[in-house]
Design an enzyme around this catalytic site. Sequence first.
Site, PDB file in Angstrom:
ATOM      1  N   CYS A  80       0.841  -1.196   0.000  1.00 20.23           N
ATOM      2  CA  CYS A  80       0.000   0.000   0.000  1.00 20.23           C
ATOM      3  C   CYS A  80       0.879   1.251   0.000  1.00 20.23           C
ATOM      4  O   CYS A  80       1.648   1.457  -0.933  1.00 20.23           O
ATOM      5  CB  CYS A  80      -0.990  -0.043   1.160  1.00 20.23           C
ATOM      6  SG  CYS A  80      -2.345   1.168   0.970  1.00 20.23           S
ATOM      7  N   HIS A 185      -3.830  -4.372  -0.296  1.00 15.69           N
ATOM      8  CA  HIS A 185      -3.423  -5.017   0.952  1.00 15.69           C
ATOM      9  C   HIS A 185      -3.510  -6.537   0.781  1.00 15.69           C
ATOM     10  O   HIS A 185      -4.585  -7.115   0.952  1.00 15.69           O
ATOM     11  CB  HIS A 185      -4.337  -4.587   2.100  1.00 15.69           C
ATOM     12  CG  HIS A 185      -4.095  -3.195   2.576  1.00 15.69           C
ATOM     13  ND1 HIS A 185      -3.137  -2.891   3.514  1.00 15.69           N
ATOM     14  CD2 HIS A 185      -4.683  -2.021   2.225  1.00 15.69           C
ATOM     15  CE1 HIS A 185      -3.144  -1.582   3.728  1.00 15.69           C
ATOM     16  NE2 HIS A 185      -4.070  -1.033   2.957  1.00 15.69           N
ATOM     17  N   GLU A 187      -2.500  -8.761   2.780  1.00 13.24           N
ATOM     18  CA  GLU A 187      -2.823  -9.370   4.069  1.00 13.24           C
ATOM     19  C   GLU A 187      -4.310  -9.300   4.377  1.00 13.24           C
ATOM     20  O   GLU A 187      -4.795  -9.967   5.307  1.00 13.24           O
ATOM     21  CB  GLU A 187      -1.999  -8.706   5.182  1.00 13.24           C
ATOM     22  CG  GLU A 187      -2.481  -7.356   5.657  1.00 13.24           C
ATOM     23  CD  GLU A 187      -2.132  -6.186   4.737  1.00 13.24           C
ATOM     24  OE1 GLU A 187      -2.376  -5.037   5.139  1.00 13.24           O
ATOM     25  OE2 GLU A 187      -1.624  -6.414   3.619  1.00 13.24           O
TER      26      GLU A 187
END
Length: 206
Positions: A80, A185, A187
């Site tokens: 990001c 993102h 994750e």
Amino acid sequence: MKVAIIDVGIANTGSVVRVLQELGADTRIVTNPDQLNSPDRIILPGVGNFATAMEKLNVAGLVNPVRAAAASGTPVMGICLGMQLLADLGTESGETAGFGLIPGKVVRLDKLGCKNRIPHMGWNSIHVCRQSPLLKDIAESTDFYFVHSYAFAPVDEAHILATADYGCAVTAIVQKGNVCGAQFHPEKSSRMGFKLIENFLGMRLC
């Protein structure tokens, strides 16, 4: 495998740590240069303002050590805002020098021609521009989770692995040699996000 996660208060690193632990990596939170200690991989997560993030990284004394690690061949991934910080220059809150690891600058989405609502927030599919070990088993049109108002505009389009359509072509994944980054993102992007990080851990060169 030892993975250093740079943490100077510009991101919630907890979710990144959890993914890495699930993948079996030996994670280390790094807040100062003494903790860097020759890792196998470096991950730079980030959210928020480009200028503020670079100020915090400079105050912590981490900018030059991360640059040196990348120059020595250590694979580095930005996530990001962390991807944007890899650029030469950010334009948020005035012009600010970035890490300079991938030539380019970071500009607001509307400056790229985007007429959609800013910030770009939510799930969006990617268009693969060129193949890389980073994209192993990640198909065209895979969805990832984005939250951003600025985007990386590389000098050399060969450094763009994938884009996303948000009223304009938004750089979604970049790579130059052992340095790479994801605007979204991973994750927070479920199974395919985990796969991207797994690919990063498994590559000889990013």
